[in-house]
Write an enzyme that holds these catalytic residues in place. Structure first.
Site, PDB file in Angstrom:
ATOM      1  N   HIS A  37       0.584  -1.172   0.202  1.00 47.91           N
ATOM      2  CA  HIS A  37      -0.619  -0.392   0.278  1.00 47.91           C
ATOM      3  C   HIS A  37       0.790   1.122   0.125  1.00 47.91           C
ATOM      4  O   HIS A  37       1.825   1.799   0.457  1.00 47.91           O
ATOM      5  CB  HIS A  37      -1.320  -0.118   0.873  1.00 47.91           C
ATOM      6  CG  HIS A  37      -1.448  -0.947   0.802  1.00 47.91           C
ATOM      7  ND1 HIS A  37      -2.203  -2.310   0.921  1.00 47.91           N
ATOM      8  CD2 HIS A  37      -3.313  -0.694   0.824  1.00 47.91           C
ATOM      9  CE1 HIS A  37      -3.072  -2.858   0.786  1.00 47.91           C
ATOM     10  NE2 HIS A  37      -3.995  -1.695   0.835  1.00 47.91           N
ATOM     11  N   LYS A  88     -14.230   5.313   5.299  1.00 43.78           N
ATOM     12  CA  LYS A  88     -14.285   6.013   4.324  1.00 43.78           C
ATOM     13  C   LYS A  88     -15.714   5.847   3.881  1.00 43.78           C
ATOM     14  O   LYS A  88     -16.347   6.714   3.922  1.00 43.78           O
ATOM     15  CB  LYS A  88     -14.134   5.789   2.782  1.00 43.78           C
ATOM     16  CG  LYS A  88     -13.962   6.557   2.016  1.00 43.78           C
ATOM     17  CD  LYS A  88     -12.641   6.785   1.203  1.00 43.78           C
ATOM     18  CE  LYS A  88     -13.123   5.603   0.456  1.00 43.78           C
ATOM     19  NZ  LYS A  88     -13.811   5.630  -1.334  1.00 43.78           N
TER      20      LYS A  88
END
Length: 1127
Positions: A154, A794
């Site tokens: 990531h 999110k």
């Protein structure tokens, strides 16, 4: 908390920390005086003093004076030229990085000086036994524990790998500086070394100029293993073993390891088109190559250590057999004249003696770690002369021997240019094909060969001990020498595979499995123990055995990850190709019926022709040429492909149903035909290729197949079917079963909606007889389920995501228990709290009861990989924390909510929090524009820190933005909005409904709720309202500034109610070390933020200015260093 001081911030000795910060800061000042001049350094110091004074005023509560000082600092920065701004950004960025090195060093130092160390094996084992756990239960639980740490690529590691290495060297020098026996001269030399490192850092470009490839990311992960984990694992296992022996009377078994490692680097293709099937194959082979290379170094060192003669009868017999084989080989070599044709085996042996490195391997991959040479071989591996021998043609001058460097470079080049038929048969091919093979040529060749033999043998005598003539003499060296030889052949085979070059090796010439390598090592260990040399057996040999058990033949098994929709698209293509309809249009029951039927069948579903060509024309024989209805395709008898104007049979059933194109005719032997054009979409072909590579590599090299955005049972069965089909095809081609077993298929539930359905999906899966029997037979009755923290946060905000994740885990555990299936939960935690990050120990201890039953998988991402595992000392500490946290959660599970009312209160808070979060982020039409103006989100793409795109799709909305840039952008502005938005509204709503006392009780008695509040409190301690306000005032349109003011008021509300629930007077009251660390960074961090605002303002007026862009990226680097996390 994602600050790298996470689990042990309280262990820092601030006096020594301040001393080291002062030392490194003064040395950097000296370097800058020389590099940029005294005049500019006066500006640097003036800015630092202004920032320090403003911080002091705020800490003293004198807000007005602090605001005046900050405005003066902003004015100073706004007057700077671009060159000055760039230099200031670099200077403060390096200050913050050096402070980070000092923090890491002191955590390691403190952990060495405290006994017993908190959360260590000794500490936790003792507490468990005091709490009533029997020695036998403790011992068995530790031995059966299975924890896997999965390193991912990531894109949150912002520092270049070059700078990471330099930072590691500074950490080593600080460690050396702590030695009490260091003399005056030694200390002066150490200071000189530090000055050299800091100068080198200053003169190095901080920015990546190109995006890394997935292979680059994988190499970075492998380097973490080489530079740190390789040294840390044996030390960690020794500590666990010693603590276990102290408390139970029995050490950890030699072949037992509570922790292993996995990787997503090169296997995570979710939304990343750069990760292809070829990349996955290459990364897996590269990982194997690195493992073998590291083992060669260790075996080389071990051979020189085990020089004793006495051994067991078994080992003596093995050594005797090895010597006999060597003697036979030598005898055959003596009787084989040079003028005669060499046998294939001799040629193979000759060509394999000089393993040349493939061009695709990483730079330095064959060398020891850049930081230390302790783990490497004692002997430099030289390229031996004679490996590049080629027969001379008539009239050709005899060439001289190439240098070892040229030989190394050209060996692969000659193969790839087609000079040789194969690496193994090159010499033979050269001789047999040379028709004008004259006597003078033969003399020249003999001379060249003799010279090469002399060089090789003399080098060999210098480099390696001579094999004993009697097995009683140094038998361990004989056995380990044979191990090394097979390892070198294994490495050479992998090099050929990486280069896609032909190579012939007998299976007994190389190591394929971990057990094959373990057998001779365990034999040596057993022999030493039998001969009374246990102290030798438990040294370097035991460490090597433990490394083999932990890392296996691949260092880290590679997981594959793909989005569920891509599998549906692939099955769409297949079912359409087979004229069965469109898979994705079916309801769930029809999908499950189809998938289960095909999984029970024994034939492949996918015809070879669908993968044979990306585009071809197909001709089909039909019964009735006049019937042009689409149903005609159902009466197809045979299918043809046009090859050289001749129809060729491809398949004996209907392949697909597409629109008809004009009727054409062929020879009389073929009836009238309709023609279709069929093209396999590249995305579909890539999915099929990936499953094929997975079948070729198998579970010996690969770990799990993770399905992101999973929402139904059919998502799992679809992957099982594609996997089964690929294995059938590959097995048919190989003429034998595929290597290893099938990959375990792991659904990843990410969104709030999917988390709520996770338990139902698992129940549906396990209710299918075929699937349940498959899990029991092939995966030892274990079902693995992954839960995602990033997208859920999110999607609904951090608080709601935390609660939904908790409930989902409870439901999944219950579902598996209903069917008698064990469950392993895989936690997809990010680095930042907004993406599920936080202290490892705290996170594991707050899981639902029963969800951690001796097994756990968890991701470690981006900058956290380097922070937690970049140095051997910190890696040992983190591995021990993982072990003891999982052990505690297994034997002493955390308490569930005391009463049902608490769950109802959580539901109420979660509902209000989610509504507040979504109304701001997704429903406020001004928010998206505000987000783009107030943060550097749009400019983050210039960082080149990851191989994947920042968005899953081309949409500009928040929904398709990945969680990392979403969190990263807000972290840069010090607003850290994703971690707290909605929390204040939820807590306030609960308090207003009379639940204040309930919340206080929940905080004291419920570990999950306490950890959730503590993590939010940590984030709030790192947030800075004045800095966030400064971004708004300078960068945000006047019409949207009220939205920013409203959000800042929301932040204050969150702080207020978090303190009410926790009972603290001020933020981070229960973690004063963390608060002090944050405060120590502010004199450098605050100017970096103000500088970033100024650079953003200028860049948005002149977006093609590359120097401004560089300045911005350097401020991003510096702020990330100061915040100690990115996304």
């Amino acid at each position: 908390m994602t600050d790298t001081t996470d689990d042990i911030a309280e262990e820092i000795s601030f006096q020594s920390f301040d001393d080291d910060c002062k030392l490194l800061g003064n040395l950097l000042n000296d370097v800058l005086q020389r590099e940029v001049g005294g005049l500019f350094m006066e500006k640097v110091e003036r800015n630092r003093i202004l920032a320090q004074s403003a911080c002091n005023m705020r800490l003293a509560g004198i807000e007005d004076t602090a605001e005046l000082l900050e405005k003066k600092l902003a004015l100073e920065i706004s007057k700077m030229s671009l060159e000055e701004a760039l230099t200031l950004a670099r200077a403060f960025s390096h200050y913050l990085n050096l402070m980070g090195i000092a923090e890491t060093h002191h955590r390691a130092r403190k952990s060495r000086n405290i006994a017993p160390l908190s959360k260590s094996g000794d500490d936790i084992f003792g507490k468990l036994m005091q709490g009533g756990i029997s020695p036998e239960e403790l011992y068995n639980t530790v031995c059966k524990q299975e924890v896997e740490i999965v390193l991912t690529a990531h894109p949150t590691q912002i520092n270049r790998r070059t700078l990471q290495y330099k930072h590691i060297r500074i950490a080593h020098l600080l460690d050396y500086n702590d030695r009490p026996d260091l003399g005056h001269e030694d200390r002066e030399m150490l200071i000189e070394d530090l000055v050299r490192e800091i100068t080198s850092i200053w003169q190095t470009d901080e920015l990546r100029r190109h995006k890394p490839t997935p292979v680059d990311e994988a190499r970075a992960g492998l380097n973490i293993v080489e530079q740190s984990l390789w040294k840390a694992v044996p030390h960690y296992l020794r500590r666990v073993s010693n603590a276990l022996k102290k408390h139970t009377g029995k050490p950890l078994p030699l072949t037992c390891t509570p922790i292993k490692f996995g990787s997503w680097m090169g296997g995570d293709r979710d939304g990343n088109p750069n990760v292809t099937a070829k990349v996955t194959r290459d990364v897996s082979l590269l990982s194997r190559w690195m493992a073998i290379d590291l083992y060669i170094r260790e075996v080389d060192s071990l051979r020189f250590e085990l020089s004793m003669n006495e051994c067991s009868n078994r080992l003596s017999k093995v050594a005797h057999d090895i010597l006999e084989r060597v003697s036979v080989d030598k005898s055959e070599d003596r009787h084989e004249g040079w003028g005669q044709a060499l046998s294939r085996n001799q040629l193979k042996h000759h060509s394999q003696q000089v393993p040349s490195l493939p061009t695709q391997l990483p730079a330095r991959a064959d060398l020891p770690s850049c930081t230390e040479n302790n783990g490497g071989s004692h002997y430099t591996e030289l390229e031996r002369p004679g490996s590049e021998y080629m027969p001379l043609k008539d009239g050709q001058d005899s060439p001289g021997l190439e240098s070892s460097h040229d030989s190394h470079h050209n060996s692969i080049k000659s193969l790839t240019n087609g000079s040789f038929a194969s690496s193994n048969g090159s010499l033979k091919a050269g001789i047999s094909r040379n028709s004008s093979f004259t006597s003078s040529t033969l003399v020249a060749q003999r001379k060249l060969f003799a010279e090469s033999k002399i060089g090789r043998s003399s080098f060999q005598k210098l480099l390696e001990p001579r094999l004993s003539e009697q097995p009683e003499i140094a038998p361990y060296r004989i056995v380990l020498g044979n191990v090394k030889e097979k390892l070198m052949k294994t490495r050479r085979r992998l090099e050929l595979l990486l280069e896609d070059l032909p190579g012939e090796y007998d299976s007994w010439d190389y190591y394929e499995t971990t057990d094959q390598l373990l057998d001779p090592l365990l034999l040596c260990y057993e022999s030493l123990q039998l001969c009374g040399s246990g102290v030798l057996a438990d040294g370097r040999l035991a460490d090597l055995i433990r490394r083999v058990v932990t890392f296996g033949m691949v260092l880290m098994k590679l997981d594959l990850r793909q989005e569920s929709g891509r599998h549906a698209e692939t099955l769409d293509a297949i079912t359409t190709y087979l004229d069965m309809g469109t898979y994705s249009e079916w309801n769930e029951d029809k999908k499950l019926e189809f998938l289960t039927r095909e999984l029970k069948g024994k034939r492949p579903l996918v015809p070879p022709s669908i993968e044979a060509k990306s585009f071809f024309s197909v001709y089909s024989v039909v019964n009735d040429a006049n019937n042009c209805d689409s149903s005609v395709s159902k009466t197809v008898l045979e299918v043809y492909m046009l090859e050289n104007d001749t129809p060729t049979i491809l398949h004996h059933r209907c392949l697909f149903s597409l629109s008809y194109i004009p009727l054409i005719c062929f020879k009389k032997t073929v009836s009238p035909h309709y023609i279709w054009s069929f093209q396999v979409a590249p995305d579909v072909k890539e999915v099929l290729d990936t499953f094929r590579v997975a079948a070729e590599l198998g579970s010996d090299s690969l770990g799990a197949y993770v399905i992101s955005m999973a929402s139904n049972a059919s998502d799992v069965l679809a992957v099982e079917l594609l996997q089964k089909d690929a294995r059938l095809a590959v097995s048919g081609e190989l003429g034998r079963p595929c290597p290893g077993g099938t990959l375990r298929v792991v659904p990843l539930f990410e969104t709030v909606k999917d988390l709520r359905e996770a338990g139902s999906v698992i129940r549906k899966l396990l209710s299918i007889d075929w699937y349940r029997e498959h899990v029991i037979k092939n995966h030892n009755g274990h079902q693995e389920v992954m839960v995602g923290y990033s997208d859920s946060g999110k999607d609904a905000g951090r608080f709601t995501a935390a609660w939904e994740l908790y409930k989902a885990q409870e439901d999944v555990v219950a579902a598996c228990n209903e069917y008698g299936i064990k469950v392993t939960l895989f936690h997809g935690r990010g680095g930042s709290i907004g993406r599920g990050g936080g202290p490892t120990y705290l996170a594991i201890q707050s899981q639902p009861p029963g969800s951690v039953m001796g097994t756990l998988r968890s991701t470690e991402q981006g900058e956290m990989v380097q922070a937690k595992f970049g140095l051997p000392q910190t890696a040992v500490r983190q591995l021990e924390i993982y072990t003891t946290a999982v052990l505690l959660a297994t034997l002493k599970p955390p308490q569930p909510p005391r009463e049902e009312k608490w769950r109802n209160v959580m539901e109420e808070i979660s509902k209000i929090s989610c509504q507040n979060y979504r109304s701001t982020v997704y429903e406020n039409p001004e928010f998206l524009a505000y987000f783009h103006e107030a943060t550097p989100q749009a400019e983050l793409g210039f960082l080149n820190i990851g191989s994947r795109p920042t968005r899953r799709k081309s949409s500009t909305g928040i929904g398709h933005l990945r969680a990392i840039p979403w969190v990263f952008a807000w972290t840069q502005t010090r607003f850290v909005l994703p971690a707290w938005l909605g929390v204040g509204a939820g807590l306030k709503g609960a308090c207003e409904k009379g639940h204040t006392e309930d919340l206080k009780a929940m905080y004291k008695e419920w570990p999950f709720f306490q950890s959730t509040i503590d993590l939010i409190e940590m984030v709030l301690g790192k947030a800075d309202i004045p800095i966030a306000k400064h971004y708004d005032e300078v960068l945000v349109s006047e019409s949207r500034q009220e939205l920013g003011a409203e959000l800042r008021r929301e932040l204050l509300t969150t702080e207020k109610y978090v303190l009410v629930v926790s009972g603290h007077e001020k933020l981070s009251e229960n973690n004063r070390s963390l608060r002090r660390l944050i405060e120590s960074r502010l004199p450098y961090l605050n100017p970096m933020n103000m500088l970033q605002v100024e650079v953003l303002k200028r860049l948005r007026r002149d977006d093609d200015n590359h120097k401004l862009r560089d300045a911005l990226l350097i401020t991003i680097n510096g702020i990330a260093a100061g915040m100690r996390n990115t996304g």
